[in-house]
Design a protein around this motif. Structure first.
Motif, PDB file in Angstrom:
ATOM      1  N   PRO A 121       0.831  -1.202   0.000  1.00 44.70           N
ATOM      2  CA  PRO A 121       0.000   0.000   0.000  1.00 44.70           C
ATOM      3  C   PRO A 121       0.865   1.251   0.000  1.00 44.70           C
ATOM      4  O   PRO A 121       1.909   1.308   0.645  1.00 44.70           O
ATOM      5  N   ALA A 122       0.442   2.246  -0.733  1.00 45.51           N
ATOM      6  CA  ALA A 122       1.209   3.477  -0.842  1.00 45.51           C
ATOM      7  C   ALA A 122       1.259   4.196   0.493  1.00 45.51           C
ATOM      8  O   ALA A 122       0.276   4.271   1.211  1.00 45.51           O
ATOM      9  N   GLN A 123       2.418   4.728   0.789  1.00 50.33           N
ATOM     10  CA  GLN A 123       2.559   5.588   1.958  1.00 50.33           C
ATOM     11  C   GLN A 123       2.343   7.013   1.469  1.00 50.33           C
ATOM     12  O   GLN A 123       3.210   7.621   0.883  1.00 50.33           O
ATOM     13  N   GLY A 124       1.184   7.548   1.644  1.00 51.32           N
ATOM     14  CA  GLY A 124       0.915   8.888   1.139  1.00 51.32           C
ATOM     15  C   GLY A 124      -0.334   8.912   0.301  1.00 51.32           C
ATOM     16  O   GLY A 124      -1.383   8.486   0.749  1.00 51.32           O
ATOM     17  N   LEU A 125      -0.188   9.363  -0.964  1.00 50.31           N
ATOM     18  CA  LEU A 125      -1.351   9.650  -1.779  1.00 50.31           C
ATOM     19  C   LEU A 125      -1.576   8.555  -2.803  1.00 50.31           C
ATOM     20  O   LEU A 125      -0.692   8.216  -3.563  1.00 50.31           O
ATOM     21  N   ALA A 126      -2.778   8.019  -2.850  1.00 47.23           N
ATOM     22  CA  ALA A 126      -3.173   7.062  -3.872  1.00 47.23           C
ATOM     23  C   ALA A 126      -4.654   7.200  -4.082  1.00 47.23           C
ATOM     24  O   ALA A 126      -5.394   7.609  -3.191  1.00 47.23           O
ATOM     25  N   ALA A 127      -5.095   6.845  -5.317  1.00 49.03           N
ATOM     26  CA  ALA A 127      -6.517   6.959  -5.610  1.00 49.03           C
ATOM     27  C   ALA A 127      -7.300   6.131  -4.612  1.00 49.03           C
ATOM     28  O   ALA A 127      -6.983   4.982  -4.333  1.00 49.03           O
ATOM     29  N   GLY A 128      -8.355   6.725  -4.058  1.00 48.19           N
ATOM     30  CA  GLY A 128      -9.178   6.012  -3.103  1.00 48.19           C
ATOM     31  C   GLY A 128      -8.870   6.373  -1.671  1.00 48.19           C
ATOM     32  O   GLY A 128      -9.667   6.142  -0.781  1.00 48.19           O
ATOM     33  N   ASP A 129      -7.679   6.930  -1.393  1.00 47.89           N
ATOM     34  CA  ASP A 129      -7.330   7.317  -0.039  1.00 47.89           C
ATOM     35  C   ASP A 129      -8.000   8.631   0.326  1.00 47.89           C
ATOM     36  O   ASP A 129      -8.127   9.537  -0.498  1.00 47.89           O
ATOM     37  N   GLU A 130      -8.386   8.764   1.573  1.00 46.71           N
ATOM     38  CA  GLU A 130      -8.965  10.032   2.021  1.00 46.71           C
ATOM     39  C   GLU A 130      -7.945  11.153   1.914  1.00 46.71           C
ATOM     40  O   GLU A 130      -8.281  12.297   1.597  1.00 46.71           O
ATOM     41  N   ALA A 142      -7.972  12.419  -1.621  1.00 47.06           N
ATOM     42  CA  ALA A 142      -9.138  13.247  -1.912  1.00 47.06           C
ATOM     43  C   ALA A 142      -8.937  14.667  -1.403  1.00 47.06           C
ATOM     44  O   ALA A 142      -9.234  15.652  -2.093  1.00 47.06           O
ATOM     45  N   ALA A 143      -8.427  14.783  -0.193  1.00 42.42           N
ATOM     46  CA  ALA A 143      -8.190  16.104   0.373  1.00 42.42           C
ATOM     47  C   ALA A 143      -7.098  16.835  -0.388  1.00 42.42           C
ATOM     48  O   ALA A 143      -7.184  18.050  -0.627  1.00 42.42           O
ATOM     49  N   ALA A 144      -6.052  16.103  -0.801  1.00 42.27           N
ATOM     50  CA  ALA A 144      -4.956  16.729  -1.537  1.00 42.27           C
ATOM     51  C   ALA A 144      -5.425  17.214  -2.894  1.00 42.27           C
ATOM     52  O   ALA A 144      -5.041  18.302  -3.348  1.00 42.27           O
ATOM     53  N   TYR A 145      -6.259  16.414  -3.566  1.00 43.44           N
ATOM     54  CA  TYR A 145      -6.784  16.823  -4.876  1.00 43.44           C
ATOM     55  C   TYR A 145      -7.589  18.118  -4.749  1.00 43.44           C
ATOM     56  O   TYR A 145      -7.493  19.015  -5.584  1.00 43.44           O
ATOM     57  N   GLU A 204     -11.182  28.394  -5.697  1.00 41.04           N
ATOM     58  CA  GLU A 204     -11.670  27.204  -4.995  1.00 41.04           C
ATOM     59  C   GLU A 204     -11.727  26.017  -5.945  1.00 41.04           C
ATOM     60  O   GLU A 204     -11.916  26.176  -7.153  1.00 41.04           O
ATOM     61  N   THR A 205     -11.566  24.836  -5.367  1.00 39.21           N
ATOM     62  CA  THR A 205     -11.590  23.605  -6.153  1.00 39.21           C
ATOM     63  C   THR A 205     -12.729  22.723  -5.674  1.00 39.21           C
ATOM     64  O   THR A 205     -12.896  22.510  -4.469  1.00 39.21           O
ATOM     65  N   LYS A 206     -13.494  22.216  -6.618  1.00 39.60           N
ATOM     66  CA  LYS A 206     -14.578  21.296  -6.253  1.00 39.60           C
ATOM     67  C   LYS A 206     -14.570  20.100  -7.186  1.00 39.60           C
ATOM     68  O   LYS A 206     -14.183  20.198  -8.363  1.00 39.60           O
ATOM     69  N   ALA A 207     -14.974  18.958  -6.655  1.00 44.92           N
ATOM     70  CA  ALA A 207     -15.007  17.724  -7.435  1.00 44.92           C
ATOM     71  C   ALA A 207     -16.219  17.708  -8.348  1.00 44.92           C
ATOM     72  O   ALA A 207     -17.310  18.148  -7.972  1.00 44.92           O
ATOM     73  N   ILE A 208     -16.031  17.189  -9.565  1.00 45.30           N
ATOM     74  CA  ILE A 208     -17.141  16.928 -10.481  1.00 45.30           C
ATOM     75  C   ILE A 208     -17.491  15.455 -10.303  1.00 45.30           C
ATOM     76  O   ILE A 208     -16.923  14.577 -10.941  1.00 45.30           O
ATOM     77  N   GLY A 209     -18.379  15.182  -9.360  1.00 39.37           N
ATOM     78  CA  GLY A 209     -18.706  13.803  -9.023  1.00 39.37           C
ATOM     79  C   GLY A 209     -19.452  13.100 -10.138  1.00 39.37           C
ATOM     80  O   GLY A 209     -20.138  13.731 -10.957  1.00 39.37           O
ATOM     81  N   PHE A 210     -19.313  11.785 -10.169  1.00 37.17           N
ATOM     82  CA  PHE A 210     -20.005  11.005 -11.193  1.00 37.17           C
ATOM     83  C   PHE A 210     -21.511  11.105 -10.995  1.00 37.17           C
ATOM     84  O   PHE A 210     -22.027  10.929  -9.885  1.00 37.17           O
ATOM     85  N   ASP A 211     -22.227  11.368 -12.086  1.00 29.74           N
ATOM     86  CA  ASP A 211     -23.686  11.496 -12.050  1.00 29.74           C
ATOM     87  C   ASP A 211     -24.261  10.760 -13.248  1.00 29.74           C
ATOM     88  O   ASP A 211     -24.099  11.193 -14.393  1.00 29.74           O
ATOM     89  N   PRO A 212     -24.912   9.625 -13.039  1.00 30.17           N
ATOM     90  CA  PRO A 212     -25.483   8.877 -14.171  1.00 30.17           C
ATOM     91  C   PRO A 212     -26.545   9.660 -14.923  1.00 30.17           C
ATOM     92  O   PRO A 212     -26.853   9.325 -16.074  1.00 30.17           O
ATOM     93  N   ALA A 213     -27.078  10.708 -14.310  1.00 31.55           N
ATOM     94  CA  ALA A 213     -28.074  11.520 -14.994  1.00 31.55           C
ATOM     95  C   ALA A 213     -27.481  12.290 -16.173  1.00 31.55           C
ATOM     96  O   ALA A 213     -28.233  12.817 -17.010  1.00 31.55           O
ATOM     97  N   ARG A 214     -26.175  12.361 -16.241  1.00 33.09           N
ATOM     98  CA  ARG A 214     -25.537  13.008 -17.397  1.00 33.09           C
ATOM     99  C   ARG A 214     -25.644  12.155 -18.657  1.00 33.09           C
ATOM    100  O   ARG A 214     -25.353  12.631 -19.764  1.00 33.09           O
ATOM    101  N   PHE A 215     -26.042  10.890 -18.524  1.00 33.77           N
ATOM    102  CA  PHE A 215     -25.974   9.956 -19.642  1.00 33.77           C
ATOM    103  C   PHE A 215     -27.325   9.313 -19.923  1.00 33.77           C
ATOM    104  O   PHE A 215     -28.173   9.191 -19.033  1.00 33.77           O
TER     105      PHE A 215
END
Length: 521
Positions: A23-32, A35-38, A120-131
């Motif tokens: 497991p990565a020590q630090g930043l990896a996709a899926g880690d909290e 997410a905060a760093a992104y 400011e930075t905000k996530a563009i979360g996955f939304d199935p309504a887009r499709f």
């Protein structure tokens, strides 16, 4: 062996999975923490710091989407659509809109997408309504494990045709005024010339700066990751007749990147005027690009026609601080392709213009055997003599030009526009397939100012074998000059050729280069 778009993406995924260790020590996709760093990224400096931190940890593959979506075939994947109303920034005064690609099929690892606006930075979360979906629709339980595979960019001059897209590993591409896609670029190439062992780094996250009403460009930030390296990218995309993308990158290797390819370009060459070896096609030519063009640090223009080899093949062109290189489609005549669906004559060039001093290295051209036009079998990139290392990260900048024209500020001499090869026609003698007749057409530069009697001669050199019957003559129908000569191979397995046109001691043309291979007979 050939590498297709499908093979490349699947291989990138498999290498990512196989390389996953502790497991990565630090930043990896899926880690909290990730997410905060992104969400903390505001600019290029932020994503650069994130990449540097990421490189200190062990690579960890991102989570995979649900099996039902990884098993989608082409038809099922392309049955997923998104309309204009679902685009980011649609319905306002933005000069750009962004449509999302759904993860699925070949694109099994979602990329995180963010918007930066007002500091400011905000996530563009996955939304199935887009499709809108076909037969495969996500369940409520699957929605949390799905995501976007990338995005495509639209501009206000034509909301129906996309201008650029980022999709799959670190692949991206753009169009010029013809609005026609063709070749692709990548963030980084790793071990491309180690056939069967290439690594395909991926963009883990993308940040889009929301444009202002009068902006003519869009800034995209990207975080690259793989078993060997992490990296930060800034793309400033300015669409136009020729679309310009300014790129800044910082590469932070986990291991020594001896075979790193900077500013890699990927294209397709199935057959053309110089390569009818396997042709069984109603179309005379099938290719997205027909040659590699280079402007050396010393100011020499070099042209290398592409071909479809029988075996994987690599050429290297040594240089110091190159002024530019690219894969071009010089042949713009519909009659030479006869494809009224795909329009190969409209495919864009991609010219790479380095910024700053890139130092010594070489441009590598990789040509792989192609069976059909879905095979992306051509790759070109810059390989520095001093490769990026864990204690010596690399920081580079360059400008990309996408379109059918070269930058106006780069005047070129006469250029080679066609290369034809066949068996020599020798009267009263048996034809020898091991020898070759070359016919090379040049246009442009000062050629049209010379009459047919001008003492223009081809200067041809070979590393082995002999040249016979070299002739240069003016061809009125082509508004240029034609060079013909015979190559007597004398049993050689490979012959390197170089040629340029000379007039009264001065060069009239770029340097045409070719590598003839006996294995292609």
């Amino acid at each position: 062996m050939s590498i297709t778009r499908r093979d490349a993406l699947i291989k990138g995924v498999l290498l990512a999975v196989c390389a996953t260790g502790l497991p990565a020590q630090g930043l990896a996709a899926g880690d909290e923490a990730a997410a905060a760093a992104y969400l903390g990224v505001r600019d290029y400096a932020g994503v650069r710091a994130l990449a540097e931190t990421l490189a200190r940890g062990t690579f960890k593959a991102p989570p995979r989407i649900p099996d039902r979506f990884t098993k989608m075939d082409r038809d099922a994947y392309f049955a997923i659509h998104s309309g204009r109303k679902s685009r980011l920034w649609a319905g306002g005064d933005s000069p750009f809109e962004v449509g999302m690609f759904h993860a699925g099929g070949l694109f099994q690892y979602p990329v995180r997408i963010f918007e930066i606006v007002g500091g400011e930075t905000k996530a563009i979360g996955f939304d199935p309504a887009r499709f809108t979906y076909g037969d495969v629709r996500p369940t409520v339980d699957e929605e949390d494990a799905l995501g976007y595979a990338g995005f495509r960019l639209y501009g206000r001059l034509n909301w129906d045709r996309d201008l650029a897209s980022f999709l799959g590993a670190s692949y991206f591409r753009a169009v010029g005024g013809e609005l026609q896609y063709g070749l692709s670029a990548r963030g980084l190439a790793v071990d491309t010339a180690r056939f069967g062992s290439e690594e395909f780094p991926m963009f883990r996250a993308l940040w889009l700066h929301r444009p202002k009403q009068d902006d003519g460009s869009l800034t995209v930030l990207a975080l690259l990751d793989s078993a060997s390296t992490a990296g930060a990218y800034r793309f400033v995309i300015e669409p136009g007749r020729t679309t310009v993308i300014d790129v800044d990158t910082a590469i932070f290797p986990r291991t020594r990147l001896d075979s790193a390819g900077i500013a890699p370009i990927t294209s397709m060459y199935l057959h053309g005027e110089n390569d009818y070896r396997q042709r069984d096609d109603y179309r005379p030519e099938v290719h997205d690009s027909d040659g590699l063009c280079m402007l050396t640090g010393a100011g020499e223009w070099i042209w290398r026609p592409l071909h479809n080899p029988a075996k994987p093949h690599v050429n290297a062109f040594t240089d110091n601080n190159p002024r530019g290189f690219g894969l071009l489609q010089r042949d713009r005549n519909f009659d030479h392709y006869q494809d009224d669906r795909i329009f190969f004559e409209r495919r864009p060039n991609l010219w790479i213009e380095p910024k700053g001093d890139w130092g010594p290295g070489r441009i590598e051209l990789v040509e792989l055997p192609a069976r059909d036009e879905d095979d992306d079998n051509i790759v070109a990139y810059w390989r520095p003599d001093q490769p990026p290392q864990p204690d010596k990260p690399a920081e580079l900048s360059y400008r990309m030009h996408w379109g059918t024209a070269m930058p106006d500020r780069l005047p070129a001499p006469a250029r080679a526009v066609a290369t034809r090869i066949g068996i020599p026609e020798v009267p009263w003698a048996e034809r020898d397939r091991k020898n070759r007749t070359f016919v090379v057409d040049f246009v442009g530069g000062d050629l049209m100012m010379l009459d047919a009697a001008a003492p223009v001669r081809p200067v041809i050199t070979v590393n082995t074998g002999k040249i016979a019957r070299p002739v240069a003559r003016r061809i009125q129908e082509h508004a240029g000059w034609r060079v013909t000569f015979d190559l007597l191979t004398e049993g050689a397995a490979m012959v390197d050729l170089r040629m340029f046109l000379e007039h009264r001691g001065g060069a009239l043309s770029e340097t045409w280069t070719y590598q003839w291979l006996a294995s292609d007979l």
